[in-house]
Write an enzyme that holds these catalytic residues in place. Sequence first.
Site, PDB file in Angstrom:
ATOM      1  N   LYS A   9       0.831  -1.214   0.000  1.00  0.00           N
ATOM      2  CA  LYS A   9       0.000   0.000   0.000  1.00  0.00           C
ATOM      3  C   LYS A   9       0.860   1.257   0.000  1.00  0.00           C
ATOM      4  CE  LYS A   9      -3.866   0.066   2.334  1.00  0.00           C
ATOM      5  NZ  LYS A   9      -4.881   0.137   3.397  1.00  0.00           N
ATOM      6  N   GLU A  46       9.664  -5.911   4.405  1.00  0.00           N
ATOM      7  CA  GLU A  46       9.851  -7.241   3.829  1.00  0.00           C
ATOM      8  C   GLU A  46       9.580  -7.239   2.326  1.00  0.00           C
ATOM      9  OE1 GLU A  46       8.146  -7.822   8.048  1.00  0.00           O
ATOM     10  OE2 GLU A  46       7.843  -6.474   6.347  1.00  0.00           O
ATOM     11  N   GLY A  50      -5.694  -4.972   4.878  1.00  0.00           N
ATOM     12  CA  GLY A  50      -4.926  -5.992   4.186  1.00  0.00           C
ATOM     13  C   GLY A  50      -5.601  -7.344   4.138  1.00  0.00           C
ATOM     14  N   ARG A  51      -6.147  -7.777   5.269  1.00  0.00           N
ATOM     15  CA  ARG A  51      -6.761  -9.113   5.317  1.00  0.00           C
ATOM     16  C   ARG A  51      -8.136  -9.150   4.658  1.00  0.00           C
ATOM     17  NH1 ARG A  51      -6.253  -6.616  10.016  1.00  0.00           N
ATOM     18  NH2 ARG A  51      -7.996  -6.255  11.435  1.00  0.00           N
ATOM     19  N   GLU A  60      -5.996 -11.711  13.462  1.00  0.00           N
ATOM     20  CA  GLU A  60      -5.594 -10.304  13.383  1.00  0.00           C
ATOM     21  C   GLU A  60      -6.789  -9.394  13.628  1.00  0.00           C
ATOM     22  OE1 GLU A  60      -2.110  -8.999  10.773  1.00  0.00           O
ATOM     23  OE2 GLU A  60      -3.826  -8.156   9.703  1.00  0.00           O
ATOM     24  N   HIS A 116      -4.698 -38.244  10.041  1.00  0.00           N
ATOM     25  CA  HIS A 116      -3.566 -39.109  10.343  1.00  0.00           C
ATOM     26  C   HIS A 116      -2.483 -38.363  11.107  1.00  0.00           C
ATOM     27  CE1 HIS A 116      -5.020 -42.536   7.909  1.00  0.00           C
ATOM     28  NE2 HIS A 116      -5.607 -41.568   7.225  1.00  0.00           N
ATOM     29  N   LYS A 140       7.961  -5.087  14.591  1.00  0.00           N
ATOM     30  CA  LYS A 140       8.555  -4.531  13.372  1.00  0.00           C
ATOM     31  C   LYS A 140       9.430  -3.324  13.695  1.00  0.00           C
ATOM     32  CE  LYS A 140       5.622  -4.092   9.920  1.00  0.00           C
ATOM     33  NZ  LYS A 140       4.360  -3.835   9.202  1.00  0.00           N
TER      34      LYS A 140
END
Length: 549
Positions: A208, A214, A269-270, A355, A386, A506
């Site tokens: 954005k 990152e 974002g999500r 979040e 399993h 961060k």
Amino acid sequence: MTALPLRQRSAWLALEAHRNTLRATNLRTLFAEDPKRGQRLRAEAEGIHLDYSKQRVTDETVRLLVELAKESGLGERRDQMFRGEHINVSEDRAVLHVALRMPKSASLVVDGVDVVDEVHAVLDQMSSFATRVREGEWKGHTGKAIRNVVNIGIGGSDLGPVMAYEALRYYSRRDLTFHFVSNVDSTDLVEALRDLRADETLFIISSKTFGTLETLTNATSARRWLIEQLGDESAIAKHFVAVSTNAEKVAAFGIDPENMFVFWDWVGGRYSMESAIGLSTMLAIGPERYFELLDGFHAMDEHFRTAPFNENLPVLMGLLALWNRDFLGSASVGVMPYEQYLKRLPAYLQQLTMESNGKHVTLDGSTVDYDTGALYWGEPGTNGQHSFYQMIHQGTTVIPVDLIGFAKSLNALGEHHDILSSNVFAQAQALAFGKTADEVRAEGTPEHVVPHRVMEGNRPTNVLLAEVLTPRLLGSLVALYEHSVFTQGAIWGIDSFDQWGVELGKVLAVAIIPELESETEPSLAHDSSTNELITLYRRLKRNEDTHGN
């Protein structure tokens, strides 16, 4: 919204008393006393059928939960969101992911701007670009068509696109390959690029602000790789596009601002997978299928907006999740899609739910005195059976589970799908009813083994069943979980749309980076543990290469 704190509301108090009356009741008893329970405790919307009869609830439980939703102002808060009011209070923003999937004929004016017009202007830009790439009209620096797409982002800029790509791979162009890079660990990028030709590769940089550490670290390394391969810095303009709001930084990177796809600060974002963040999805499945995805989102939005609470799929899902969290003490939820294409859905839902609702204060900043936000996790069936299903069946922690199944496979092969689907129903049945000691003995089990084979049952599940996985169905399924999260957050009185908890680590990392990179010994002023770890890291980093390269 009512001024009464949540735990003082009459419906909450009634639910606490009601919970106490259910302590000695289990699902075996509830089904035995009500032969039509499985027919009644169900709901359906937009092709998704919810069976919640194996939840530890009665009709009275559901009635009281609906009353709690009404007392907590769920309807008004929902309407505020759809009107574009600033319900993200800590950031003073509207929350308008629902506008991203409204049809072009709709209108929603927020702060004097019709945001639907803006959304569709970007969708038109995306459609034009996707068509040019898919039809080979967009050429790379050497004149070759694009064959590889690498999406670089993190958080919602990665989890949404990669989940959607995997979910809809059946509908994707198979002569295009797609790679998704999010981890700043260099291995993620190196492995993604290892077998790619630079002159056939397109990078989508999703950030954005175009300043996410990152993402920009990965983007800068990708940029360097492309220039080294093609030998010309001007090649960037033909091989990089941006999803961002910062035209100045995009241009400084070397990307033509004409190839920047915008989104807005009211897109979290999500909640962004159907914004320009979904460009890789549109490239994979094409504009027509992409609009089917948006139609599915919008259809569930309208159901959530208009359906009565007791028939409202997202509201019911949210209320059941709240019941399990706050009244039955379940701290986690398993999401088990019995559909290989949905293998990344649990990871996507982890961000969406945790979040959003992993919060410790209410909208007015008061500390909560009740549990919020469960831990979400999962794995596609039958893989999980399993590994961790043992704990779900016989462990000391009760874990509610969402089992997601489909009546048809997109890749029909013999009896595979019936075998797969039988496990959806069998697991729900086994978790609900278990196996008693007498039933174990009746099978001829030696007495000393009987306790080991007893399963208590009374483990709650939702079964979500649909006909077949399509783009439209995926949109409705994701919107269902979005609005379930909203329902829980509205009742808890928290802000489901900020994420300040991701910031502190961060910020501290930015301060530590130069201490790791410094050629001289830095002066460390952290706690003794952090100081010692940094010192050890620097010592190990100076050691000679021992990994065989």
